[in-house]
Scaffold this motif. Structure first.
Motif, PDB file in Angstrom:
ATOM      1  N   VAL A 296       0.736  -1.275   0.111  1.00 51.06           N
ATOM      2  CA  VAL A 296      -0.038  -0.008   0.054  1.00 51.06           C
ATOM      3  C   VAL A 296       0.775   1.242  -0.026  1.00 51.06           C
ATOM      4  N   ILE A 297       0.785   2.009  -1.116  1.00 46.74           N
ATOM      5  CA  ILE A 297       1.678   3.046  -1.352  1.00 46.74           C
ATOM      6  C   ILE A 297       0.876   4.335  -1.332  1.00 46.74           C
ATOM      7  N   VAL A 298       1.879   5.521  -0.948  1.00 46.76           N
ATOM      8  CA  VAL A 298       1.385   6.977  -1.109  1.00 46.76           C
ATOM      9  C   VAL A 298       2.313   7.432  -2.429  1.00 46.76           C
ATOM     10  N   PHE A 299       1.637   7.934  -3.053  1.00 45.69           N
ATOM     11  CA  PHE A 299       2.439   8.610  -4.237  1.00 45.69           C
ATOM     12  C   PHE A 299       1.698   9.976  -4.673  1.00 45.69           C
ATOM     13  N   ASN A 300       2.473  10.855  -5.405  1.00 44.59           N
ATOM     14  CA  ASN A 300       2.128  12.026  -5.866  1.00 44.59           C
ATOM     15  C   ASN A 300       1.189  11.841  -7.223  1.00 44.59           C
TER      16      ASN A 300
END
Length: 386
Positions: free
Chosen positions: A121-125
């Protein structure tokens, strides 16, 4: 006879007592130290985020407060340096931009101890898509490091073949293992009207009544597989069926999917691909399909200063090209709320330089619709994100 000499003592300069700081100066020093320390921790190690929408239900809930690890994949060096500390796009509680883009530094990534993997689970722009301009702060509104933060699950890593068949994801021809929190849209037919608390009991936060007649009531809900199994055993439930869009149905504009060419790619939210996720160093031939699929990467995200799409061709540095080698890795992201997520199915790939960090755990969870005693989701606190 001996000569005697004497020396006069040299007077010592008076010692000044250290000047005592005023209470305001002590407060100011404390604030400056706190801001610097918080900025360093936020940039280098961990950053807190809030889940504002339901695209990751039921893994992450609206109102969850999470910590995101920057050092898992390696911290990015600052790109936009003229910025108010501890802000993102705007100054708190205003519409005033919190940054100036006069100076843009080259961006690098410090060493991390792992790479993004399938299932993370990844946070990205949010990169956005040149074929689908929107209001969410993609490539045409902010520098890379200030684009709107999204959170999704990584389905495809560089070089993977990603496909959706009847709502099920496949990677390199194998079933992608669904998490317990993954949910889809279902139609529930009952013989009576159902109280909202019944849905909430089974963790269903999105539901609505579609039809109400004498002999039946139909609800549209977004639920996990386990919730559906449990509800099937209720005596007032007559039938539950998934709402999966038929293959090659391109007539509904609400499901207009990437790369926006229904002739070449008759995809929708539930039947999509297969498509190959770009990998750094891999060379492709620029035929009609590859141009349609990857032209946004070549012209926008891969750092080419003079790349254009003209008359069905890619023109690089003034010359048409017939092949192209990707400069960086890309990823395919999807929300666990499969029928309530704006993700790679609708706007394309996530460049590696847009990745912020790995979501690791929930430290607080607040239900805005909960009663006074149930405002905090106690069972969800300090849970590891899987």
């Amino acid at each position: 006879m001996t000569d005697k000499t004497s020396t006069a003592e040299i007077p010592k300069p008076p010692v000044k007592a250290p000047k005592k700081k005023t209470p305001f100066r002590e407060w100011l020093d404390s604030v400056v130290f706190a801001v610097v320390a918080a900025s360093l921790i936020r940039w280098l190690l961990f950053e807190p985020y809030t889940i504002p929408s339901g695209s990751m239900e039921g893994t992450l809930l609206t109102g969850d407060y999470i910590f995101v690890s920057k050092f898992h994949y390696g911290t990015r060096t600052p790109k936009t340096i003229l910025q108010v500390p501890l802000t993102h796009q705007k100054i708190w509680f205003t519409e005033i931009p919190s940054f100036l883009d006069w100076i843009q530094l080259p961006q690098y990534r410090l060493p991390g101890f792992t790479k993004p993997k399938n299932g993370d689970v990844i946070v990205f722009n949010y990169p956005g898509c040149p074929e689908r301009p929107d209001e969410f702060g993609g490539y045409d509104k902010y520098p890379v490091d200030l684009r709107t933060n999204y959170i999704k699950r990584c389905i495809g890593t560089p070089g993977d073949a990603v496909e959706m068949l009847e709502g099920q994801a496949y990677v390199n021809g194998k079933v992608f293992s669904n998490t317990a929190g993954m949910q889809m849209e279902y139609e529930i037919e009952t013989n009576t009207q159902v109280n909202d608390k019944v849905f909430q009991k089974y963790g269903i936060t999105e539901f609505g009544q579609e039809i109400s007649a004498e002999d039946k009531t139909i609800y549209l809900v977004k639920a996990t597989e386990q919730a559906v199994k449990d509800m099937k055993g209720l005596d007032f439930v007559k039938n539950i069926s998934p709402l999966v869009q038929a293959k090659a149905d391109t007539t509904n504009p609400n499901y207009n999917t990437f790369p926006y060419n229904s002739r070449l790619f008759p995809y929708n939210r539930d039947n999509f691909g297969p498509i190959i996720v770009p990998k750094a160093g891999v060379t492709i031939q620029l035929d009609e399909k590859n141009i349609a699929m990857y032209k946004g990467i070549i012209t926008t995200f891969d750092g080419n200063d003079d790349a254009k799409y003209l008359n069905g061709q890619i023109v690089l540095n003034g010359k048409p090209i017939t092949s192209y080698t990707f400069k960086q890795n890309y990823y395919f992201m999807m929300g666990d709320n499969r029928h309530g997520s704006d993700d790679s199915r609708f706007w394309g790939f996530v460049p590696e330089d847009h990745i912020v960090g790995k979501a690791v755990f929930v430290w607080m969870s607040i239900d805005k619709d909960g009663t006074f005693l149930n405002k905090i989701r106690w069972k969800h606190l300090f849970s590891i994100i899987r």
